[in-house]
Design a protein around this motif. Structure first.
Motif, PDB file in Angstrom:
ATOM      1  N   PHE A 150       0.791  -1.058   0.162  1.00 22.80           N
ATOM      2  CA  PHE A 150       0.092  -0.089  -0.025  1.00 22.80           C
ATOM      3  C   PHE A 150       0.969   1.477   0.104  1.00 22.80           C
ATOM      4  N   GLY A 151       2.146   1.008  -0.259  1.00 27.66           N
ATOM      5  CA  GLY A 151       3.064   2.203  -0.374  1.00 27.66           C
ATOM      6  C   GLY A 151       3.570   2.796   1.135  1.00 27.66           C
ATOM      7  N   ASP A 152       3.661   1.893   2.073  1.00 27.39           N
ATOM      8  CA  ASP A 152       3.860   2.255   3.292  1.00 27.39           C
ATOM      9  C   ASP A 152       4.575   1.217   4.150  1.00 27.39           C
ATOM     10  N   ASP A 153       5.756   0.958   3.874  1.00 31.19           N
ATOM     11  CA  ASP A 153       6.597  -0.353   4.431  1.00 31.19           C
ATOM     12  C   ASP A 153       6.470  -0.370   6.050  1.00 31.19           C
ATOM     13  N   ARG A 154       5.949   0.836   6.563  1.00 34.09           N
ATOM     14  CA  ARG A 154       6.193   0.423   8.192  1.00 34.09           C
ATOM     15  C   ARG A 154       5.134  -0.102   8.782  1.00 34.09           C
ATOM     16  N   CYS A 155       3.968  -0.392   7.825  1.00 29.35           N
ATOM     17  CA  CYS A 155       2.655  -0.969   8.507  1.00 29.35           C
ATOM     18  C   CYS A 155       2.471  -2.352   7.850  1.00 29.35           C
ATOM     19  N   ILE A 156       1.309  -2.936   8.703  1.00 26.25           N
ATOM     20  CA  ILE A 156       0.706  -3.986   8.324  1.00 26.25           C
ATOM     21  C   ILE A 156      -0.698  -3.937   8.156  1.00 26.25           C
ATOM     22  N   ARG A 157      -1.288  -4.414   6.983  1.00 28.08           N
ATOM     23  CA  ARG A 157      -2.940  -4.152   7.302  1.00 28.08           C
ATOM     24  C   ARG A 157      -3.763  -5.557   7.558  1.00 28.08           C
ATOM     25  N   LEU A 158      -4.549  -5.185   8.657  1.00 30.78           N
ATOM     26  CA  LEU A 158      -5.448  -6.187   9.014  1.00 30.78           C
ATOM     27  C   LEU A 158      -6.965  -6.009   8.794  1.00 30.78           C
ATOM     28  N   SER A 159      -7.563  -6.910   7.934  1.00 24.32           N
ATOM     29  CA  SER A 159      -9.033  -7.037   7.990  1.00 24.32           C
ATOM     30  C   SER A 159      -9.846  -7.405   8.847  1.00 24.32           C
ATOM     31  N   TYR A 160     -10.708  -6.594   9.462  1.00 21.43           N
ATOM     32  CA  TYR A 160     -11.372  -7.121  10.788  1.00 21.43           C
ATOM     33  C   TYR A 160     -12.959  -7.515  10.166  1.00 21.43           C
ATOM     34  N   ALA A 161     -13.204  -7.760   8.783  1.00 21.92           N
ATOM     35  CA  ALA A 161     -14.415  -8.484   8.509  1.00 21.92           C
ATOM     36  C   ALA A 161     -14.649  -9.929   8.617  1.00 21.92           C
ATOM     37  N   THR A 162     -14.104 -10.111   9.701  1.00 21.26           N
ATOM     38  CA  THR A 162     -14.177 -11.554   9.873  1.00 21.26           C
ATOM     39  C   THR A 162     -14.694 -11.935  11.433  1.00 21.26           C
ATOM     40  N   SER A 163     -15.073 -13.230  11.797  1.00 22.20           N
ATOM     41  CA  SER A 163     -15.634 -13.415  13.023  1.00 22.20           C
ATOM     42  C   SER A 163     -14.856 -12.925  14.322  1.00 22.20           C
ATOM     43  N   MET A 164     -15.440 -12.744  15.398  1.00 20.40           N
ATOM     44  CA  MET A 164     -14.714 -12.433  16.451  1.00 20.40           C
ATOM     45  C   MET A 164     -13.795 -13.640  17.032  1.00 20.40           C
ATOM     46  N   ASP A 165     -14.438 -15.005  16.922  1.00 20.05           N
ATOM     47  CA  ASP A 165     -13.360 -15.880  17.164  1.00 20.05           C
ATOM     48  C   ASP A 165     -11.864 -16.006  16.430  1.00 20.05           C
ATOM     49  N   ASN A 166     -12.073 -15.512  15.328  1.00 21.80           N
ATOM     50  CA  ASN A 166     -10.938 -15.438  14.494  1.00 21.80           C
ATOM     51  C   ASN A 166     -10.222 -14.446  14.798  1.00 21.80           C
ATOM     52  N   LEU A 167     -10.848 -13.168  14.983  1.00 26.08           N
ATOM     53  CA  LEU A 167     -10.167 -12.095  15.634  1.00 26.08           C
ATOM     54  C   LEU A 167      -9.299 -12.298  16.945  1.00 26.08           C
ATOM     55  N   GLN A 168      -9.826 -13.064  17.798  1.00 24.60           N
ATOM     56  CA  GLN A 168      -9.302 -13.365  19.121  1.00 24.60           C
ATOM     57  C   GLN A 168      -8.198 -14.134  18.706  1.00 24.60           C
ATOM     58  N   LYS A 169      -8.257 -15.330  17.827  1.00 25.76           N
ATOM     59  CA  LYS A 169      -7.002 -16.120  17.385  1.00 25.76           C
ATOM     60  C   LYS A 169      -5.899 -15.144  16.954  1.00 25.76           C
ATOM     61  N   ALA A 170      -6.525 -14.435  15.872  1.00 24.10           N
ATOM     62  CA  ALA A 170      -5.332 -13.717  15.197  1.00 24.10           C
ATOM     63  C   ALA A 170      -4.613 -12.905  16.216  1.00 24.10           C
ATOM     64  N   MET A 171      -5.399 -12.323  17.081  1.00 17.96           N
ATOM     65  CA  MET A 171      -4.621 -11.046  17.971  1.00 17.96           C
ATOM     66  C   MET A 171      -3.568 -11.962  18.918  1.00 17.96           C
ATOM     67  N   ASP A 172      -3.871 -13.083  19.326  1.00 14.83           N
ATOM     68  CA  ASP A 172      -3.364 -13.878  20.077  1.00 14.83           C
ATOM     69  C   ASP A 172      -2.093 -14.115  19.268  1.00 14.83           C
ATOM     70  N   ARG A 173      -2.232 -14.664  18.090  1.00 15.00           N
ATOM     71  CA  ARG A 173      -1.074 -14.922  17.334  1.00 15.00           C
ATOM     72  C   ARG A 173       0.051 -14.017  16.973  1.00 15.00           C
ATOM     73  N   LEU A 174      -0.723 -12.875  16.625  1.00  9.03           N
ATOM     74  CA  LEU A 174       0.128 -11.443  16.233  1.00  9.03           C
ATOM     75  C   LEU A 174       1.018 -11.142  17.626  1.00  9.03           C
ATOM     76  N   ARG A 175       0.423 -11.099  18.681  1.00 11.41           N
ATOM     77  CA  ARG A 175       0.932 -10.816  20.048  1.00 11.41           C
ATOM     78  C   ARG A 175       2.234 -11.975  20.025  1.00 11.41           C
ATOM     79  N   HIS A 176       1.807 -13.015  19.888  1.00 12.97           N
ATOM     80  CA  HIS A 176       2.868 -14.142  20.221  1.00 12.97           C
ATOM     81  C   HIS A 176       3.854 -13.764  19.132  1.00 12.97           C
ATOM     82  N   GLY A 177       3.593 -13.766  18.021  1.00 14.22           N
ATOM     83  CA  GLY A 177       4.898 -13.686  16.878  1.00 14.22           C
ATOM     84  C   GLY A 177       5.441 -12.358  16.946  1.00 14.22           C
ATOM     85  N   LEU A 178       5.018 -11.279  17.376  1.00 18.45           N
ATOM     86  CA  LEU A 178       5.622 -10.057  17.850  1.00 18.45           C
ATOM     87  C   LEU A 178       6.486 -10.051  18.937  1.00 18.45           C
ATOM     88  N   THR A 179       6.097 -10.464  19.993  1.00 17.27           N
ATOM     89  CA  THR A 179       6.713 -10.679  21.087  1.00 17.27           C
ATOM     90  C   THR A 179       8.016 -11.651  21.239  1.00 17.27           C
TER      91      THR A 179
END
Ligand code: PMP
Ligand code: GLU
Length: 399
Positions: free
Chosen positions: A367-396
């Motif tokens: 998208f022309g900005d290498d400093r960021c990543i894009r997350l679409s939250y047009a998905t279920s809360m269950d998926n988002l919960q898993k996604a945020m756990d995985r993101l936190r785990h991966g980044l930390t």
């Protein structure tokens, strides 16, 4: 072998589409991927829309239509523009296309001569610069960042205008930033565009996905002068969860509608008859469905942003519209993954998140900005919960 078209060879494939396709392939192969790649509502198309499509088939509406679309749909679009946007555009200035992507392509192909410049605020939707280049134009980026609230100023827009500027490509609400220009911002842009006689291609696909009481404003509604320069592109994909039906439209000045009609009559003829009848039912059926989705998107946005802000090193602005979060994650660049690979930028980070955390998100580089990543939250809360756990785990886990 003779060479292929150099402009097609130069085209980068859509990264949003590529990541979504890859995530779906991995899921089909049995991998537990959480996919926040593509911006596609997870809701199903409402039944009254499907029923209208089925009825049209039973009535034998299975033949060619006019290349600009069925009269009922052009009328429904014209009525919608008056009712929802306060804009008067008659049906003969409307062209129905195969999705909004096709409408954007039509408009750019119709407008551009070699060397014409198109101003695009960055971060931008992946497709815009590639299509500008495909049709011989030159994209001119006006950058914004997390520090400037992902918004450009009217002064920056004016500074980017040259004698070669043909159009300003405005995506409002914005994919990928989630930011929204309000009435006063749009008035300031309109003044400049009218002064310099520059068209505005107004991509309004997310117009009804707005948060915190915001109301949609089309730049075309801000006076006759700017209306004469506004080329609206919009459709039913997002508001009615109809991505697969492929219906978008152009609405704007008569001479441009006529040229796009000629283009479609040679290139694609018209979108599927059955989808056009479905879109009539969608547009005439009211906005209750999109408002309901909006309530759910609000809950998801709040959850995702809170989860992002809880990860040290992540900067996450609050989206005002659409269904994307664009956190700034550059503090993780230069760090090492548990397997010893150095993360150089957003492409590496997203590759690592997919491989090690089974999480599909899109690199900001697309998208022309290498400093960021894009997350679409047009998905279920269950998926988002898993996604945020995985993101936190991966980044930390990066050191
Ligand atoms: N414009 C923007 C800003 C988008 O995010 C998308 C993605 N769907 C489109 C246009 C294309 O929409 P469609 O699926 O109707 O082609
Ligand atoms: N527009 C959506 C996105 O940005 C769908 C994929 C595409 O067409 O780019 O994810």
């Amino acid at each position: 072998m003779k060479p292929l078209s150099s402009s097609v060879l130069a085209l980068a494939p859509s990264m949003t589409v590529a990541i979504d396709t890859r995530a779906k392939e991995l899921q089909a192969a049995g991998q537990d991927i959480v996919a926040l790649g593509a911006g596609e509502p997870d809701f199903d198309t409402p039944d009254h829309i499907k029923d209208a499509a089925i009825a049209s088939l039973r009535e034998g509406k299975t033949k060619y239509t006019s290349p600009t679309g069925i009269p009922e749909l052009k009328q429904a679009v014209s009525d919608k523009l008056l009712r929802e946007n306060g804009i008067q555009i008659p049906p003969d200035q409307i062209v129905i296309s195969s999705g909004v992507k096709h409408a954007v392509a039509n408009v750019l192909q119709t407008l551009l001569n070699p060397g014409d410049e198109v101003i695009i605020p960055a971060p931008y939707w992946v497709t815009y610069p590639e299509l500008v280049k495909l049709y011989g134009g030159t994209p001119v980026f006006v950058h914004s960042s997390v520090e400037t609230g992902y918004k450009i100023t009217p002064e920056a827009l004016e500074a980017a205008i040259t004698p070669r500027t043909k159009a300003f490509l405005l995506c409002n609400p914005s994919n990928p930033t989630g930011m929204v220009y309000g009435r006063s911002d749009l008035e300031a842009f309109a003044k400049i565009l009218v002064k310099h006689d520059v068209y505005v291609i107004s991509d309004e696909i997310y117009e009804h996905i707005l948060y915190d009481g915001r109301k949609p404003v089309s730049i075309a509604s801000l006076g006759d002068d700017i209306a004469a320069l506004t080329l609206i592109v919009n459709g039913v994909s997002k508001a009615y969860a109809m991505t697969g039906w492929r219906i978008g439209f152009f609405a704007g000045p008569a001479r441009i509608a006529k040229a796009i009609g000629a283009l479609q009559s040679q290139a694609t003829h018209h979108p599927a008859n059955v989808s056009q009848y479905a879109a009539v039912a969608a547009l005439n059926g009211g906005l209750e469905f999109v408002y309901k989705m909006g309530e759910e998107f609000t809950r998801r946005r709040d959850f995702v942003v809170a989860a992002l802000r809880a990860i040290p090193g992540v900067k996450a602005p609050l989206p005002e519209g659409a269904f994307y979060a664009l956190p700034e994650v550059s503090s993780f660049y230069g760090k090492k993954t548990p397997k010893g690979k150095v993360i150089q930028g957003s492409l590496d980070l997203c590759a690592y998140l997919l491989a090690d955390e089974l999480l599909a998100v899109v690199p900001g580089a697309a998208f022309g900005d290498d400093r960021c990543i894009r997350l679409s939250y047009a998905t279920s809360m269950d998926n988002l919960q898993k996604a945020m756990d995985r993101l936190r785990h991966g980044l930390t886990a990066l050191v």
